[in-house]
Design a protein around this motif. Structure first.
Motif, mmCIF file in Angstrom:
data_model
loop_
_atom_site.group_PDB
_atom_site.id
_atom_site.type_symbol
_atom_site.label_atom_id
_atom_site.label_comp_id
_atom_site.label_asym_id
_atom_site.label_seq_id
_atom_site.Cartn_x
_atom_site.Cartn_y
_atom_site.Cartn_z
ATOM 1 N N ASP A 284 -2.197 42.693 41.570
ATOM 2 C CA ASP A 284 -2.925 43.760 40.247
ATOM 3 C C ASP A 284 -1.718 44.117 39.707
ATOM 4 O O ASP A 284 -1.970 44.558 39.497
ATOM 5 N N GLU A 285 -0.996 45.386 40.445
ATOM 6 C CA GLU A 285 -0.305 46.005 40.017
ATOM 7 C C GLU A 285 1.056 45.245 39.151
ATOM 8 O O GLU A 285 1.072 45.621 38.547
ATOM 9 N N ILE A 286 1.482 44.020 40.146
ATOM 10 C CA ILE A 286 2.401 43.453 39.068
ATOM 11 C C ILE A 286 1.414 42.732 37.878
ATOM 12 O O ILE A 286 2.657 42.575 36.613
ATOM 13 N N VAL A 287 0.675 42.202 37.650
ATOM 14 C CA VAL A 287 -0.227 42.109 36.793
ATOM 15 C C VAL A 287 0.172 42.894 35.617
ATOM 16 O O VAL A 287 0.697 42.643 34.318
ATOM 17 N N PHE A 288 -0.935 43.977 35.858
ATOM 18 C CA PHE A 288 -0.601 45.034 34.904
ATOM 19 C C PHE A 288 0.679 45.487 34.611
ATOM 20 O O PHE A 288 0.219 45.991 33.589
ATOM 21 N N ASN A 289 1.350 45.786 34.746
ATOM 22 C CA ASN A 289 2.895 46.158 34.515
ATOM 23 C C ASN A 289 3.590 44.515 34.103
ATOM 24 O O ASN A 289 5.192 45.134 33.326
ATOM 25 N N GLY A 290 3.493 44.231 33.936
ATOM 26 C CA GLY A 290 3.757 42.750 32.682
ATOM 27 C C GLY A 290 4.744 42.451 33.189
ATOM 28 O O GLY A 290 6.098 41.504 32.443
ATOM 29 N N LYS A 291 4.372 42.176 34.830
ATOM 30 C CA LYS A 291 5.881 41.798 35.423
ATOM 31 C C LYS A 291 5.807 39.637 35.772
ATOM 32 O O LYS A 291 6.010 38.965 36.754
ATOM 33 N N VAL A 292 4.320 39.217 35.786
ATOM 34 C CA VAL A 292 3.723 37.714 35.620
ATOM 35 C C VAL A 292 3.319 37.340 33.903
ATOM 36 O O VAL A 292 3.383 37.523 33.503
ATOM 37 N N MET A 293 3.829 36.189 34.407
ATOM 38 C CA MET A 293 4.153 35.125 32.653
ATOM 39 C C MET A 293 3.582 34.037 33.648
ATOM 40 O O MET A 293 3.820 33.173 34.416
ATOM 41 N N VAL A 294 2.221 33.622 32.513
ATOM 42 C CA VAL A 294 1.234 32.703 32.456
ATOM 43 C C VAL A 294 2.042 31.183 31.749
ATOM 44 O O VAL A 294 2.196 31.367 30.698
ATOM 45 N N ASN A 295 2.666 30.073 31.939
ATOM 46 C CA ASN A 295 3.052 29.318 30.957
ATOM 47 C C ASN A 295 4.071 30.251 29.475
ATOM 48 O O ASN A 295 4.447 30.000 28.526
ATOM 49 N N ASP A 296 5.173 31.008 30.194
ATOM 50 C CA ASP A 296 5.808 31.810 29.555
ATOM 51 C C ASP A 296 5.183 32.744 28.631
ATOM 52 O O ASP A 296 5.863 33.182 27.086
ATOM 53 N N LYS A 297 4.080 32.831 28.765
ATOM 54 C CA LYS A 297 3.489 34.113 28.170
ATOM 55 C C LYS A 297 2.801 35.214 29.256
ATOM 56 O O LYS A 297 2.616 35.006 30.825
ATOM 57 N N LYS A 298 3.603 36.603 28.400
ATOM 58 C CA LYS A 298 3.345 37.330 29.861
ATOM 59 C C LYS A 298 2.197 37.708 29.530
ATOM 60 O O LYS A 298 0.858 38.043 28.616
ATOM 61 N N VAL A 299 0.928 37.679 30.718
ATOM 62 C CA VAL A 299 -0.488 37.775 31.317
ATOM 63 C C VAL A 299 -0.106 39.545 31.595
ATOM 64 O O VAL A 299 0.651 39.555 32.708
ATOM 65 N N ILE A 300 -1.443 40.344 31.013
ATOM 66 C CA ILE A 300 -1.680 41.293 31.728
ATOM 67 C C ILE A 300 -2.924 41.937 32.483
ATOM 68 O O ILE A 300 -3.706 43.042 33.331
ATOM 69 N N GLU A 301 -3.809 40.204 32.375
ATOM 70 C CA GLU A 301 -4.932 40.773 32.855
ATOM 71 C C GLU A 301 -5.337 39.968 34.440
ATOM 72 O O GLU A 301 -5.341 38.739 33.676
ATOM 73 N N PRO A 302 -5.547 40.889 35.183
ATOM 74 C CA PRO A 302 -5.372 39.971 36.801
ATOM 75 C C PRO A 302 -6.891 38.782 37.042
ATOM 76 O O PRO A 302 -6.277 37.492 37.684
ATOM 77 N N TRP A 303 -7.349 39.109 36.186
ATOM 78 C CA TRP A 303 -8.734 38.763 35.799
ATOM 79 C C TRP A 303 -8.308 37.060 34.923
ATOM 80 O O TRP A 303 -9.321 36.279 34.705
ATOM 81 N N TYR A 304 -7.184 36.557 34.191
ATOM 82 C CA TYR A 304 -6.864 35.144 33.650
ATOM 83 C C TYR A 304 -7.241 34.038 34.482
ATOM 84 O O TYR A 304 -6.563 34.569 35.439
ATOM 85 N N ASN A 305 -6.946 33.319 33.705
ATOM 86 C CA ASN A 305 -7.619 31.918 34.338
ATOM 87 C C ASN A 305 -6.762 31.484 34.517
ATOM 88 O O ASN A 305 -6.436 30.988 33.468
ATOM 89 N N VAL A 306 -6.478 30.543 35.597
ATOM 90 C CA VAL A 306 -5.278 29.444 35.339
ATOM 91 C C VAL A 306 -5.952 28.551 36.050
ATOM 92 O O VAL A 306 -6.592 28.374 36.947
ATOM 93 N N LYS A 307 -5.183 27.230 35.699
ATOM 94 C CA LYS A 307 -5.215 25.318 36.159
ATOM 95 C C LYS A 307 -4.072 24.821 37.009
ATOM 96 O O LYS A 307 -3.200 25.291 36.778
ATOM 97 N N GLU A 308 -4.527 24.108 37.602
ATOM 98 C CA GLU A 308 -3.262 23.432 38.223
ATOM 99 C C GLU A 308 -2.139 22.733 37.083
ATOM 100 O O GLU A 308 -2.774 22.890 35.633
ATOM 101 N N GLY A 309 -1.284 22.936 37.487
ATOM 102 C CA GLY A 309 0.015 22.566 36.818
ATOM 103 C C GLY A 309 0.605 23.759 35.944
ATOM 104 O O GLY A 309 1.867 23.743 35.219
ATOM 105 N N ASP A 310 -0.251 24.425 35.813
ATOM 106 C CA ASP A 310 0.546 26.119 34.757
ATOM 107 C C ASP A 310 1.641 26.847 36.015
ATOM 108 O O ASP A 310 1.971 26.108 37.092
ATOM 109 N N LYS A 311 2.791 26.572 34.455
ATOM 110 C CA LYS A 311 4.051 27.762 35.118
ATOM 111 C C LYS A 311 3.467 28.848 35.768
ATOM 112 O O LYS A 311 3.129 29.622 34.525
#
Length: 251
Positions: free
Chosen positions: A21-48
């Motif tokens: 939760d901490e690293i997502v809320f702090n903007g340290k995680v990107m999904v498919n080169d897009k910053k995601v700040i919601e821990p509940w964001y859905n990801v799928k097989e093959g996402d980067k």
């Protein structure tokens, strides 16, 4: 198409739920080169998934995995270290899952190192609040006196840190050395070495023989890796209930 919460996927990479939760809320995680700040964001097989400079391709798995390594001397307890050639990565190259070590052992320290992708278990195994025992055998210079052992069990303050052994006993006394069995709860950096240095004895050999219910007898040879299964795994997973009880007590 199957989706999984970003938070849950990060836990599968070895992060605790709180750290995920901490690293997502702090903007340290990107999904498919897009910053995601919601821990509940859905990801799928093959996402980067990009965390700092590291990138993972989402591969959904149904369950956690648990291994024990008998770490040999000369290896650091990191999966990647630009300053070190001998890392855990070399030792666990046959493990397909992206596991992380539950704590660390110094480069010159050998013995039990638990590896898993279960972030909650890693949190329980490495946090002093859950009081999971780590048992070591140490060879130190000089003959250790019983009064000195009492100091270690009562605790000492060293460089601003409170260091303490839950228990310590002498196994063998030589002319100019002592071999001891040491039970630790906390996980301060170089804690055992610092404790004995404080009472005037240098640690020359240190081996961790158990961490919780996982004993070095499962992997008696340096460099050996084994999947944790059966009775030992059941005992290990019971430790996660400590976290639930602690959280319920504090809520």
């Amino acid at each position: 198409m199957i989706f999984i919460k970003l938070q849950k996927y990060l836990q599968q990479l070895g992060y605790s739920r709180r750290k995920a939760d901490e690293i997502v809320f702090n903007g340290k995680v990107m999904v498919n080169d897009k910053k995601v700040i919601e821990p509940w964001y859905n990801v799928k097989e093959g996402d980067k998934i990009t965390i700092g400079e590291k990138t993972q391709i989402v591969k959904l798995k149904e369950e956690f995995v648990y291994y024990v390594l008998n770490k040999p001397k000369g290896y650091v307890s990191s999966l990647y270290d630009p300053k070190e050639k001998n890392t855990l990565k070399k030792l666990i190259k046959n493990i397909k899952e992206p596991v992380k070590p539950a704590g660390r052992l110094d480069k010159d320290v050998t013995g039990v190192l638990i590896l898993t992708n279960d972030g909650d278990l890693i949190n329980v195994l490495t946090s002093a609040r859950y009081e999971v025992e780590k048992v070591y055998i140490a060879k130190v210079k000089g003959r250790v006196k019983k009064t000195e052992l009492s100091k270690l069990k009562n605790g000492v303050v060293e460089e601003g840190d409170y260091l303490v052994c839950k228990d310590v006993s002498i196994i063998e006394m030589g002319f100019d050395y002592t071999i001891l069995k040491i039970v630790m709860i906390k996980g301060k950096k170089h804690e055992v070495k610092r404790l004995f240095k404080h009472i005037g004895h240098e640690v020359v050999e240190l081996r961790r023989i158990s961490h919780g219910p996982v004993n070095v007898s499962l992997v008696p040879n340096p460099g050996q890796i084994r999947k944790i299964e059966g009775r030992v795994l059941k005992e290990l997973l019971k430790l996660k209930k400590l976290k639930i009880k602690k959280n319920q007590k504090n809520s």
